[in-house]
Design a protein around this motif. Structure first.
Motif, PDB file in Angstrom:
ATOM      1  N   GLY A 113       6.432 -28.543  32.289  1.00  0.00           N
ATOM      2  CA  GLY A 113       7.733 -27.942  32.028  1.00  0.00           C
ATOM      3  C   GLY A 113       8.155 -28.279  30.608  1.00  0.00           C
ATOM      4  N   LYS A 114       8.418 -27.242  29.805  1.00  0.00           N
ATOM      5  CA  LYS A 114       8.752 -27.444  28.394  1.00  0.00           C
ATOM      6  C   LYS A 114      10.167 -26.976  28.097  1.00  0.00           C
ATOM      7  N   VAL A 115      10.723 -27.474  27.011  1.00  0.00           N
ATOM      8  CA  VAL A 115      12.039 -27.041  26.553  1.00  0.00           C
ATOM      9  C   VAL A 115      11.872 -25.693  25.864  1.00  0.00           C
ATOM     10  N   ARG A 116      12.608 -24.707  26.373  1.00  0.00           N
ATOM     11  CA  ARG A 116      12.558 -23.364  25.784  1.00  0.00           C
ATOM     12  C   ARG A 116      13.750 -23.170  24.847  1.00  0.00           C
ATOM     13  N   ASN A 117      13.680 -22.138  24.031  1.00  0.00           N
ATOM     14  CA  ASN A 117      14.696 -21.922  22.997  1.00  0.00           C
ATOM     15  C   ASN A 117      15.875 -21.063  23.453  1.00  0.00           C
ATOM     16  N   HIS A 118      15.950 -20.744  24.748  1.00  0.00           N
ATOM     17  CA  HIS A 118      17.061 -19.928  25.228  1.00  0.00           C
ATOM     18  C   HIS A 118      17.413 -20.315  26.664  1.00  0.00           C
ATOM     19  N   SER A 119      18.688 -20.135  26.987  1.00  0.00           N
ATOM     20  CA  SER A 119      19.166 -20.398  28.346  1.00  0.00           C
ATOM     21  C   SER A 119      20.556 -19.799  28.486  1.00  0.00           C
ATOM     22  N   ARG A 120      20.788 -19.085  29.580  1.00  0.00           N
ATOM     23  CA  ARG A 120      22.112 -18.543  29.879  1.00  0.00           C
ATOM     24  C   ARG A 120      22.681 -17.701  28.731  1.00  0.00           C
ATOM     25  N   GLY A 121      21.797 -16.969  28.057  1.00  0.00           N
ATOM     26  CA  GLY A 121      22.225 -16.097  26.972  1.00  0.00           C
ATOM     27  C   GLY A 121      22.525 -16.814  25.660  1.00  0.00           C
ATOM     28  N   LYS A 122      22.178 -18.098  25.565  1.00  0.00           N
ATOM     29  CA  LYS A 122      22.441 -18.861  24.335  1.00  0.00           C
ATOM     30  C   LYS A 122      21.124 -19.360  23.747  1.00  0.00           C
ATOM     31  N   THR A 123      21.162 -19.634  22.455  1.00  0.00           N
ATOM     32  CA  THR A 123      20.015 -20.221  21.777  1.00  0.00           C
ATOM     33  C   THR A 123      20.079 -21.731  21.915  1.00  0.00           C
ATOM     34  N   VAL A 124      19.049 -22.316  22.492  1.00  0.00           N
ATOM     35  CA  VAL A 124      18.983 -23.758  22.706  1.00  0.00           C
ATOM     36  C   VAL A 124      18.336 -24.410  21.490  1.00  0.00           C
ATOM     37  N   LEU A 125      18.938 -25.512  21.016  1.00  0.00           N
ATOM     38  CA  LEU A 125      18.383 -26.275  19.897  1.00  0.00           C
ATOM     39  C   LEU A 125      17.503 -27.424  20.392  1.00  0.00           C
ATOM     40  N   TYR A 126      17.956 -28.101  21.449  1.00  0.00           N
ATOM     41  CA  TYR A 126      17.218 -29.183  22.094  1.00  0.00           C
ATOM     42  C   TYR A 126      17.939 -29.536  23.387  1.00  0.00           C
ATOM     43  N   ILE A 127      17.318 -30.396  24.197  1.00  0.00           N
ATOM     44  CA  ILE A 127      17.920 -30.851  25.455  1.00  0.00           C
ATOM     45  C   ILE A 127      17.944 -32.368  25.453  1.00  0.00           C
ATOM     46  N   ASP A 128      18.997 -32.909  26.041  1.00  0.00           N
ATOM     47  CA  ASP A 128      19.080 -34.354  26.241  1.00  0.00           C
ATOM     48  C   ASP A 128      19.116 -34.616  27.745  1.00  0.00           C
ATOM     49  N   TYR A 129      18.173 -35.423  28.233  1.00  0.00           N
ATOM     50  CA  TYR A 129      18.107 -35.776  29.650  1.00  0.00           C
ATOM     51  C   TYR A 129      18.665 -37.172  29.850  1.00  0.00           C
ATOM     52  N   GLU A 130      19.492 -37.329  30.877  1.00  0.00           N
ATOM     53  CA  GLU A 130      19.953 -38.649  31.299  1.00  0.00           C
ATOM     54  C   GLU A 130      19.370 -38.929  32.665  1.00  0.00           C
ATOM     55  N   ILE A 131      19.096 -40.199  32.930  1.00  0.00           N
ATOM     56  CA  ILE A 131      18.405 -40.568  34.154  1.00  0.00           C
ATOM     57  C   ILE A 131      19.010 -41.837  34.744  1.00  0.00           C
ATOM     58  N   TYR A 132      19.099 -41.884  36.045  1.00  0.00           N
ATOM     59  CA  TYR A 132      19.397 -43.113  36.780  1.00  0.00           C
ATOM     60  C   TYR A 132      18.021 -43.619  37.182  1.00  0.00           C
ATOM     61  N   ASP A 133      17.401 -44.415  36.327  1.00  0.00           N
ATOM     62  CA  ASP A 133      15.967 -44.676  36.382  1.00  0.00           C
ATOM     63  C   ASP A 133      15.490 -45.291  37.698  1.00  0.00           C
ATOM     64  N   SER A 134      16.104 -46.363  38.150  1.00  0.00           N
ATOM     65  CA  SER A 134      15.591 -47.018  39.361  1.00  0.00           C
ATOM     66  C   SER A 134      15.687 -46.097  40.575  1.00  0.00           C
TER      67      SER A 134
END
Length: 138
Positions: free
Chosen positions: A33-54
Protein backbone atom coordinates in the motif's frame (compact mmCIF):
# COMPACT_ATOMS: atom_id res chain seq x y z
CA UNK A 1 6.32 -17.94 10.89
CA UNK A 2 5.18 -14.42 11.63
CA UNK A 3 6.99 -11.11 11.47
CA UNK A 4 5.19 -7.93 12.54
CA UNK A 5 6.89 -4.55 12.52
CA UNK A 6 5.74 -0.98 13.05
CA UNK A 7 8.40 1.50 12.07
CA UNK A 8 9.08 5.11 11.24
CA UNK A 9 11.81 4.32 8.70
CA UNK A 10 11.12 3.58 5.01
CA UNK A 11 10.33 -0.05 4.22
CA UNK A 12 13.13 -1.94 2.44
CA UNK A 13 11.35 -4.64 0.45
CA UNK A 14 14.33 -6.88 -0.33
CA UNK A 15 15.20 -7.26 3.37
CA UNK A 16 11.60 -8.00 4.29
CA UNK A 17 10.76 -10.52 1.59
CA UNK A 18 13.77 -12.75 2.14
CA UNK A 19 12.76 -13.32 5.78
CA UNK A 20 11.37 -16.80 6.54
CA UNK A 21 11.02 -18.34 3.07
CA UNK A 22 9.98 -22.01 2.89
CA UNK A 23 10.34 -24.56 0.12
CA UNK A 24 6.93 -26.02 1.02
CA UNK A 25 5.17 -22.87 -0.18
CA UNK A 26 3.86 -22.69 -3.72
CA UNK A 27 2.52 -19.15 -3.41
CA UNK A 28 3.98 -15.93 -2.03
CA UNK A 29 1.72 -12.91 -2.33
CA UNK A 30 2.82 -9.37 -1.52
CA UNK A 31 0.51 -6.40 -1.06
CA UNK A 32 2.14 -2.97 -1.02
CA UNK A 33 0.00 0.00 0.00
CA UNK A 34 1.55 3.28 -1.16
CA UNK A 35 0.79 6.95 -0.62
CA UNK A 36 -0.99 8.28 -3.69
CA UNK A 37 -1.10 11.90 -4.85
CA UNK A 38 -4.89 12.31 -4.70
CA UNK A 39 -7.77 11.63 -2.34
CA UNK A 40 -11.34 12.92 -2.04
CA UNK A 41 -10.84 15.28 -4.98
CA UNK A 42 -7.74 16.92 -3.47
CA UNK A 43 -4.05 16.76 -4.27
CA UNK A 44 -2.18 14.97 -1.50
CA UNK A 45 1.34 16.16 -0.61
CA UNK A 46 2.12 13.48 2.01
CA UNK A 47 0.47 11.49 4.82
CA UNK A 48 1.26 11.37 8.51
CA UNK A 49 0.33 8.18 10.38
CA UNK A 50 -0.15 8.04 14.14
CA UNK A 51 -0.14 4.74 15.98
CA UNK A 52 -0.98 3.36 19.40
CA UNK A 53 1.95 0.98 19.03
CA UNK A 54 1.49 -1.60 21.79
CA UNK A 55 -2.21 -1.99 21.03
CA UNK A 56 -1.57 -2.04 17.28
CA UNK A 57 0.99 -4.84 17.57
CA UNK A 58 -1.37 -6.81 19.82
CA UNK A 59 -4.22 -6.50 17.31
CA UNK A 60 -1.95 -7.29 14.36
CA UNK A 61 -0.95 -10.50 16.13
CA UNK A 62 -4.61 -11.41 16.61
CA UNK A 63 -5.27 -10.85 12.92
CA UNK A 64 -2.27 -12.99 12.01
CA UNK A 65 -3.46 -15.77 14.36
CA UNK A 66 -6.90 -15.76 12.74
CA UNK A 67 -5.45 -15.72 9.24
CA UNK A 68 -2.91 -18.48 9.80
CA UNK A 69 -5.56 -20.69 11.37
CA UNK A 70 -8.23 -20.08 8.72
CA UNK A 71 -6.01 -20.42 5.63
CA UNK A 72 -3.14 -22.61 6.89
CA UNK A 73 -0.45 -20.09 6.02
CA UNK A 74 3.19 -20.80 6.74
CA UNK A 75 4.32 -17.16 6.73
CA UNK A 76 2.77 -13.77 7.37
CA UNK A 77 4.84 -10.58 7.29
CA UNK A 78 3.32 -7.20 8.08
CA UNK A 79 5.17 -3.90 8.19
CA UNK A 80 3.26 -0.66 8.80
CA UNK A 81 4.88 2.75 8.79
CA UNK A 82 4.05 5.61 11.09
CA UNK A 83 5.09 9.24 10.96
CA UNK A 84 5.45 11.13 7.70
CA UNK A 85 5.24 9.02 4.53
CA UNK A 86 5.95 10.68 1.20
CA UNK A 87 4.17 10.19 -2.14
CA UNK A 88 4.93 6.83 -3.72
CA UNK A 89 6.44 5.37 -0.56
CA UNK A 90 4.99 2.18 0.90
CA UNK A 91 2.99 2.75 4.06
CA UNK A 92 2.18 -0.95 4.51
CA UNK A 93 3.52 -4.24 3.21
CA UNK A 94 1.76 -7.54 3.75
CA UNK A 95 3.38 -10.77 2.57
CA UNK A 96 1.70 -14.15 2.92
CA UNK A 97 2.92 -17.61 1.94
CA UNK A 98 0.88 -20.76 1.47
CA UNK A 99 0.87 -24.02 -0.44
CA UNK A 100 -1.59 -22.67 -3.03
CA UNK A 101 -2.39 -19.24 -4.48
CA UNK A 102 -6.07 -19.17 -3.49
CA UNK A 103 -5.22 -19.14 0.22
CA UNK A 104 -2.67 -16.39 -0.33
CA UNK A 105 -5.12 -14.14 -2.19
CA UNK A 106 -7.97 -14.61 0.29
CA UNK A 107 -5.79 -14.19 3.36
CA UNK A 108 -4.04 -11.08 2.08
CA UNK A 109 -7.36 -9.37 1.41
CA UNK A 110 -8.65 -10.38 4.85
CA UNK A 111 -5.55 -8.98 6.56
CA UNK A 112 -5.71 -5.53 4.94
CA UNK A 113 -9.46 -5.25 5.50
CA UNK A 114 -9.12 -6.20 9.19
CA UNK A 115 -6.18 -3.83 9.71
CA UNK A 116 -8.29 -0.96 8.41
CA UNK A 117 -11.19 -1.91 10.72
CA UNK A 118 -9.40 -2.92 13.92
CA UNK A 119 -5.85 -1.62 14.28
CA UNK A 120 -5.34 1.75 16.04
CA UNK A 121 -3.43 3.51 13.28
CA UNK A 122 -4.75 6.85 12.04
CA UNK A 123 -3.81 8.84 8.98
CA UNK A 124 -3.79 12.55 8.33
CA UNK A 125 -3.60 13.68 4.72
CA UNK A 126 -1.78 16.92 3.96
CA UNK A 127 -2.82 19.10 1.00
CA UNK A 128 -1.60 22.40 -0.38
CA UNK A 129 -4.55 24.11 1.36
CA UNK A 130 -4.52 22.30 4.72
CA UNK A 131 -4.91 18.83 6.18
CA UNK A 132 -7.59 16.35 7.23
CA UNK A 133 -7.80 13.29 9.48
CA UNK A 134 -9.19 10.37 7.49
CA UNK A 135 -11.61 8.27 9.50
CA UNK A 136 -12.48 5.46 7.11
CA UNK A 137 -8.86 4.58 6.26
CA UNK A 138 -9.45 4.36 2.48
Amino acid sequence: MRHIITQKEPIILDDLLSHGESQSDGADLVFIGKVRNHSRGKTVLYIDYEIYDSMAVKELNRIVDETMEQWGLSRVLIVHRYGRVELGEPSIVIAVSSSHRDESYKSSRYIIDEIKKRVPIWKKEFYSDGSEWIGDRN
